[in-house]
Design an enzyme around this catalytic site. Sequence first.
Site, PDB file in Angstrom:
ATOM      1  N   ILE A  91       0.865  -1.183   0.017  1.00 28.33           N
ATOM      2  CA  ILE A  91      -0.044  -0.090   0.049  1.00 28.33           C
ATOM      3  C   ILE A  91       0.873   1.198  -0.041  1.00 28.33           C
ATOM      4  CG2 ILE A  91      -1.722   1.059   1.232  1.00 28.33           C
ATOM      5  CD1 ILE A  91      -2.460  -1.988   0.243  1.00 28.33           C
ATOM      6  N   GLU A  92       0.731   1.969  -1.180  1.00 33.11           N
ATOM      7  CA  GLU A  92       1.765   3.143  -1.296  1.00 33.11           C
ATOM      8  C   GLU A  92       0.640   4.252  -1.297  1.00 33.11           C
ATOM      9  OE1 GLU A  92       4.819   2.602  -3.639  1.00 33.11           O
ATOM     10  OE2 GLU A  92       5.085   0.614  -3.399  1.00 33.11           O
ATOM     11  N   LYS A  93       1.204   5.561  -1.214  1.00 35.63           N
ATOM     12  CA  LYS A  93       0.275   6.830  -1.288  1.00 35.63           C
ATOM     13  C   LYS A  93      -0.578   6.126  -2.573  1.00 35.63           C
ATOM     14  CE  LYS A  93       3.323   9.879   0.739  1.00 35.63           C
ATOM     15  NZ  LYS A  93       4.392  10.541   0.408  1.00 35.63           N
TER      16      LYS A  93
END
Length: 350
Positions: free
Chosen positions: A161-163
């Site tokens: 989960i990245e920005k």
Amino acid sequence: MIRNKIVVLYCFSLVLNLVLITFLLSNAAESSENIAIYWGQNNNEGTLTETCAKGNYNNYSYVIIAFLNKFGNGTTPEINLADHCDPSSNDCTMLSTHIKNCQMKRIKVLLSIGGADGEYGLGSTDDAKNVSDYLWNKFLGGNSSSRPFGDAILDGIDFDIEKNSKGKQNQQHWEELARFLKSRNTSTQNVYLSAAPQCPYPDGELGVALETGVFDYVWIQFYNNPECDYSESEVNRLLDSWKRWTKSLTSGKVFLGLPASPAAADNGYVPADLLCEIVVPVLRISRNYGGVMLWTTHYDKQSGYSNYIKSSLCTQQKSPECGGNYYCSHTGSFYRLNLVVVLWKHFLLL
Ligand SMILES: *[C@@H]1O[C@H](CO)[C@@H](O)[C@H](O)[C@H]1NC(C)=O
Ligand SMILES: *[C@@H]1O[C@H](CO)[C@@H](O)[C@H](O)[C@H]1NC(C)=O
Ligand SMILES: *[C@@H]1O[C@H](CO)[C@@H](O)[C@H](O)[C@H]1NC(C)=O
Ligand SMILES: *[C@@H]1O[C@H](CO)[C@@H](O)[C@H](O)[C@H]1NC(C)=O
Ligand SMILES: *[C@@H]1O[C@H](CO)[C@@H](O)[C@H](O)[C@H]1NC(C)=O
């Protein structure tokens, strides 16, 4: 007289260092270590079966299929595996056989959700529950009339989960998704969870989720994060961050996530000789050290990076390999000298 004393002191400290290093390294040799690799984002990286064929160039313990890059908050879930297969025509069901081939070789196969580009997010607890049901029924031990990878049962789910695409930080509900998924874990059907946070601590997206302690593997991305990855011969930033992470995480095995070649990321590439001679000996001192994660199969195939570090990491193929540009940055003796300094700094002087 004075000069003699200095010589004696110097020799004494050298012997002490040698004893110390031998002790640390022999202690560490018992810890288990493995290589995890991402697969799915490049067309010419070979099939999953090829990736899992333990042999001349590879020896992975975990293969992470990347990515399910759309899901949650009312979005129709979508997988993206470059040109490996076309999910819209149900073509990816052919991965079923490949996944089973990998699992027969005792390689765990996980599905990565998220990624750097994608549309995903969880809007509520209800949403987290729905996404967990979706993952369970479509990819894990549940059932559904249409499973994207056919009847193969994946070993677990990886949280990358990245920005999110809206550039907004959103810690919420990832920990709920993790707990819902882990609640499906039984003795007959294990559900493994992994996470791929960025190296700055704590992670903006996954920090709260990681506190649940339900993750089995945490592969930290030590790339594209100049504040904590390796660059310009500066190894201390990486080791400081590693120490922070390994001390903070109370469960699971921690992996050093690296680009498999200089081309695989904007920065963070660690030359293999440096990795073997300085970095890995220090990492092994952490009780929860698990191994190395590499981004990706495509780059590893080109560079042979994992070949260099495979099999009880770094014990094979030392100097002869050092002709290739991927492997070496400086001479070995420079590193060995530095190892003394690095070990003292990180584990003895605190
Ligand atoms: C979910 O969708 C709503 C409405 O489209 C939006 O306002 C909200 O920001 C989204 N939430 C997330 C976490 O993406
Ligand atoms: C969750 O799934 C149920 C049943 O399919 C549906 O009624 C509900 O609207 C979903 N909730 C969200 C937040 O997507
Ligand atoms: C499918 O899954 C549901 C719930 O997970 C279960 O109740 C049902 O028995 C399953 N059906 C089959 C054919 O396994
Ligand atoms: C759940 O999964 C873990 C792996 O994290 C496994 O070791 C454990 O035995 C499982 N727990 C149960 C209750 O089956
Ligand atoms: C493959 O990796 C495992 C786990 O680290 C190790 O035990 C084994 O010796 C390795 N095999 C080869 C051929 O490198």
